[in-house]
Design a protein around this motif. Structure first.
Motif, PDB file in Angstrom:
ATOM      1  N   ALA A   6       0.836  -1.198   0.000  1.00 48.32           N
ATOM      2  CA  ALA A   6       0.000   0.000   0.000  1.00 48.32           C
ATOM      3  C   ALA A   6       0.873   1.250   0.000  1.00 48.32           C
ATOM      4  O   ALA A   6       0.511   2.286  -0.538  1.00 48.32           O
ATOM      5  N   GLN A   7       2.060   1.123   0.612  1.00 49.61           N
ATOM      6  CA  GLN A   7       2.978   2.261   0.686  1.00 49.61           C
ATOM      7  C   GLN A   7       3.476   2.665  -0.707  1.00 49.61           C
ATOM      8  O   GLN A   7       3.747   3.831  -0.963  1.00 49.61           O
ATOM      9  N   THR A  10       0.901   4.987  -1.970  1.00 52.20           N
ATOM     10  CA  THR A  10       0.990   6.263  -1.242  1.00 52.20           C
ATOM     11  C   THR A  10       2.146   7.097  -1.789  1.00 52.20           C
ATOM     12  O   THR A  10       2.002   8.298  -2.041  1.00 52.20           O
ATOM     13  N   ASN A  35      -5.354   6.581  -5.011  1.00 57.82           N
ATOM     14  CA  ASN A  35      -4.918   6.617  -3.616  1.00 57.82           C
ATOM     15  C   ASN A  35      -6.066   7.044  -2.700  1.00 57.82           C
ATOM     16  O   ASN A  35      -6.281   6.453  -1.639  1.00 57.82           O
ATOM     17  N   THR A  39      -7.894   4.831   0.176  1.00 56.82           N
ATOM     18  CA  THR A  39      -7.967   5.385   1.526  1.00 56.82           C
ATOM     19  C   THR A  39      -9.385   5.252   2.082  1.00 56.82           C
ATOM     20  O   THR A  39      -9.586   4.890   3.237  1.00 56.82           O
ATOM     21  N   TYR A  71      -6.037  -2.226  -3.063  1.00 50.27           N
ATOM     22  CA  TYR A  71      -5.161  -1.373  -2.255  1.00 50.27           C
ATOM     23  C   TYR A  71      -5.834  -0.932  -0.959  1.00 50.27           C
ATOM     24  O   TYR A  71      -5.163  -0.716   0.047  1.00 50.27           O
ATOM     25  N   ARG A  75      -4.206  -1.386   2.614  1.00 49.38           N
ATOM     26  CA  ARG A  75      -4.029  -0.214   3.471  1.00 49.38           C
ATOM     27  C   ARG A  75      -4.617  -0.465   4.867  1.00 49.38           C
ATOM     28  O   ARG A  75      -4.084   0.023   5.867  1.00 49.38           O
ATOM     29  N   ASN A 146      -1.300   3.911   6.412  1.00 50.09           N
ATOM     30  CA  ASN A 146      -1.254   2.491   6.058  1.00 50.09           C
ATOM     31  C   ASN A 146      -0.978   1.714   7.337  1.00 50.09           C
ATOM     32  O   ASN A 146      -0.086   2.067   8.094  1.00 50.09           O
TER      33      ASN A 146
END
Length: 190
Positions: A6-7, A10, A35, A39, A71, A75, A146
């Motif tokens: 997930a990073q 980001t 993103n 989120t 994702y 996250r 995350n």
């Protein structure tokens, strides 16, 4: 420690917010958009009680919603269980039960099999229908951070199509998948 997949999203959104992340027919979504969607999906999952290490099924065709769900699950610290959209109800039930998935994102066009399988496994079902899904996701608080995951934590639980016997789940870690991506990228870009 490694870092969660997930990073990667980001970081990409921070560096290249306007760069296309997904393209499907005439639809192009940039990294900032993907993103933000991830989120919100993470926030939605946390609101439904999904915690790090929990498994979440994705039964979606090749649509942008797949990436947002994928994702979003990562996250939230969850483990993605990708599932073929053509599975029958009984099979959906098997994958959800066997993986211990608590929730399933399924395309509205396959609602019947998804509903039957989720009921059988006692998993929560979120049907993904254009328009309605956006409303659901936008109403969720964004999970900006995350959830920390180690590189050797499982990110994806991939089921082999069992030609003989029952399908088995193969665990892919964050490191496996990240290495796979970076190796592919360096090979393609050179």
């Amino acid at each position: 420690a490694g870092m969660s997949l997930a990073q990667l999203l980001t970081d990409a959104a921070a560096k290249f917010p306007d760069r296309p992340a997904l393209k499907l027919d005439d639809t192009v979504l940039n990294y900032a958009f993907l993103n933000e969607a991830a989120t919100r999906v993470a926030g939605l999952l946390k609101g439904r009680g999904i915690e790090p290490g929990d498994r979440v099924g994705i039964m979606l065709p090749n649509v942008p919603y797949f990436a947002a769900a994928y994702y979003g699950i990562l996250r939230a610290g969850g483990i993605v269980v990708p599932m073929n959209v053509l599975l029958r109800g009984r099979e959906v039930g098997f994958y959800l039960s066997d993986s211990g998935a608590k929730l399933l994102f399924a395309w509205h066009g396959f609602a019947e099999a998804a509903t039957e399988g989720a009921e059988h496994a006692g998993a929560e079902l979120i049907l993904v229908e254009p328009g309605k899904f956006e409303e659901l996701v936008l109403a969720a608080p964004g999970a900006e951070e995350n959830e920390p995951r180690a590189g050797d934590d499982t990110a994806v639980l991939l089921y082999t199509s069992g030609t003989t016997g029952t399908p088995k789940g193969a665990e892919l870690t964050h490191d496996n998948l990240r290495l796979n991506c970076t190796t592919t990228a360096s090979t393609l870009i050179g």
